[in-house]
Design an enzyme around this catalytic site. Structure first.
Site, PDB file in Angstrom:
ATOM      1  N   ASP A  48       0.828  -1.201   0.000  1.00 33.33           N
ATOM      2  CA  ASP A  48       0.000   0.000   0.000  1.00 33.33           C
ATOM      3  C   ASP A  48       0.869   1.260   0.000  1.00 33.33           C
ATOM      4  O   ASP A  48       2.084   1.195   0.190  1.00 33.33           O
ATOM      5  CB  ASP A  48      -1.023  -0.015   1.138  1.00 33.33           C
ATOM      6  CG  ASP A  48      -0.403   0.021   2.520  1.00 33.33           C
ATOM      7  OD1 ASP A  48       0.629   0.686   2.712  1.00 33.33           O
ATOM      8  OD2 ASP A  48      -0.970  -0.610   3.430  1.00 33.33           O
ATOM      9  N   LYS A  49       0.254   2.381  -0.219  1.00 31.83           N
ATOM     10  CA  LYS A  49       0.954   3.659  -0.349  1.00 31.83           C
ATOM     11  C   LYS A  49       1.862   3.944   0.843  1.00 31.83           C
ATOM     12  O   LYS A  49       2.948   4.481   0.696  1.00 31.83           O
ATOM     13  CB  LYS A  49      -0.076   4.779  -0.527  1.00 31.83           C
ATOM     14  CG  LYS A  49       0.496   6.189  -0.606  1.00 31.83           C
ATOM     15  CD  LYS A  49      -0.579   7.225  -0.825  1.00 31.83           C
ATOM     16  CE  LYS A  49      -1.434   7.499   0.371  1.00 31.83           C
ATOM     17  NZ  LYS A  49      -0.797   8.166   1.495  1.00 31.83           N
TER      18      LYS A  49
END
Length: 189
Positions: A48-49
């Protein structure tokens, strides 16, 4: 066709994709900004980011499928909030109940232990709070599944929220030898 494979040290703040048509992601950072990958390259799994570390990429969908299966271990170094207890480590090892897609899910058995030293990672782009705000612990967590934000959910359930998450290994491929944002072409059998 000769397929190509890469390992990348994904920095914090990048999405594990090359482009988007979603309006809410127009100002986001994408993998294609880090390297000029061949056409048809795809990320094997995702980070994820807010996560960093080893991301494998390939032009071969079968390789991607094999690596994302539950046969392949993924190891993470996780900085958690507080001094994690032996009880919490034991709970992680034996599986915990997390929410996944509006349902509850029991994680599989995994390897978890406290690291005896702080890993030597580059400083993250977005600063993490410092020791003045309380102690933190680095742990190693090895799983062979990958539900959405699973590691973060697991550490939160045992009372030690994740502050920083860095994937260091997928199968036998490690992060070693890569600087933050760097890409290296590799051979995957």
């Amino acid at each position: 066709m000769n397929h190509r494979h890469f390992k990348l040290f994904k920095p914090y703040g990048y999405l594990s994709q090359f482009q988007t048509n979603a309006k809410h992601e127009i100002n986001k950072k994408f993998l294609g900004e880090l390297h000029d990958f061949p056409e048809g390259t795809m990320a094997i799994g995702r980070l994820d980011k807010d996560s960093e570390g080893l991301l494998l990429l390939t032009t071969n969908g079968k390789v991607s499928y094999d690596i994302t299966s539950s046969k392949t271990d993924k190891e993470y170094y996780v900085q958690v909030d507080g001094e994690i207890t032996a009880e919490a480590i034991n709970m992680l090892q034996n599986g915990v109940t997390i929410s996944h897609k509006s349902e509850t899910y029991r994680t599989k058995l995994c390897k978890a232990f406290i690291l005896d030293h702080k890993p030597n990672f580059p400083e993250r782009a977005k600063k993490i709070r410092d020791e003045r705000h309380g102690k933190t612990t680095w742990i190693s967590l090895t799983i062979n599944e990958g539900k959405f934000r699973q590691v973060r959910k697991m550490t939160a359930v045992v009372g030690f929220p994740t502050l920083r998450l860095v994937r260091v290994r997928v199968g036998t491929i490690t992060l070693k030898g890569l600087e933050m944002g760097a890409v290296k072409e590799i051979t995957i059998p």
